[in-house]
Every structure is written in structure tokens, then in C-alpha cells.
Design a protein around this motif. Structure first.
Motif: not given
Length: 166
Positions: A49-51, A92-95, A100-103, A164-166
């Protein structure tokens, strides 16, 4: 002079009685986290997900939370939201590379743990559970693309982690 002295003592006694009576002890109210939930709403937790999607969801759905801070590191950035009592928060953690949201880490009051864990049991597949006092549970989605874990972090709070599992 005796009349003023007697009036002062009487006023002091009346003030003492009125302040010591009643159930509205301000110190007691601020020390006790009292945010008992009737219904628990999950934080936004869509992989990638986006910011903008997260901030829109938080401002429209999670009204008891307010934006607290943004933290940046070399490879990621985080948004922190808190409730008024300060014990409940969502991180919320984003790359940083593609924003994008990762955790997601949701800190909740232990007093709401039964409601939250029951919700998770109804909506996800239970993978693991430990004894009731540690609040350690592991859930997954049907397609195994997300893992949700819970864990006690203090005598007052526990975390709900979405990974999220990548």
C-alpha cells in the motif's frame, strides 16, 4: 481576628472534605489506561500500500488515533499514530525505494486482548498459540501472504504485528 482565623480553618476543612470526596481523582484517571473497546478495527494492512492509502485510512476510519511522528532511515521510513492515552499506537513501515508498506505494528491494551484475539481467530487461520498469559499467537491468511503475530510487551500492552511474506 479570632473570627477570621475560625473562618479560615472552617474554609480549609470544607475544601479538604470536598476535594477528598468524589470519584474524580485526576491523578488516578491519568495513570489508568482506560480505552476499553467494544469493537476492534484493524489497522491498514495491505501489502504494498502507498503512503496516501494509509494516511487516508487512518484519518477516515481510525478516528481515535492521531498522527504523532515520521521517522526516516536509509532504507525505510515509518509513520507513528497514537491514541490520547499514549499507550496505544500503530507503527507503519514503508520501503524507501518505492514507498510501499511492508510492516505494521499495532500496540494495544491488554484489557482489549480477548476481543482482539477472538477477532483474529475469526478472520485468519491460527497457526500457533501459547499459554494465555504470554499473549503469543500466530495467524496467517489463507494464501499465506501475511503473518500476524501477537505478543505481550508489558503488563499493560501487547503488540499485533502484520508482516508480509515476499
Amino acid at each position: 481576628m479570632k473570627k477570621y482565623f475560625l473562618t479560615a480553618i472552617l474554609s480549609l476543612l470544607v475544601a479538604t472534605v470536598f476535594t477528598s470526596c468524589g470519584d474524580n481523582d485526576i491523578i488516578e484517571e491519568t495513570e489508568k489506561p482506560s480505552s476499553e473497546l467494544k469493537v476492534w478495527v484493524e489497522p491498514y494492512h495491505i501489502k504494498g500500500a502507498s503512503l496516501d492509502e494509509v494516511t487516508t485510512y487512518m484519518s477516515g476510519t481510525m478516528m481515535r488515533y492521531h498522527f504523532e511522528a515520521e521517522n526516516k532511515t536509509a532504507d525505510s521510513f515509518q509513520l507513528v499514530y497514537k491514541t490520547g492515552n499514549g499507550n496505544e499506537a500503530i507503527l507503519y513501515s514503508f520501503l524507501r525505494s518505492d514507498s510501499t508498506l511492508y510492516s505494521v505494528i499495532d500496540t494495544e491494551l491488554i484489557s482489549n486482548s480477548r476481543l482482539i484475539i477472538d477477532y483474529l481467530k475469526k478472520h485468519y487461520t491460527l497457526v500457533y498459540s501459547s499459554d494465555e498469559t504470554s499473549y503469543e499467537y500466530c495467524f496467517t491468511t489463507e494464501d499465506r501472504s501475511m503473518v500476524i503475530t501477537t505478543m505481550k510487551v508489558s503488563d499493560v500492552c501487547f503488540n499485533v504485528n502484520y508482516s508480509f511474506v515476499y
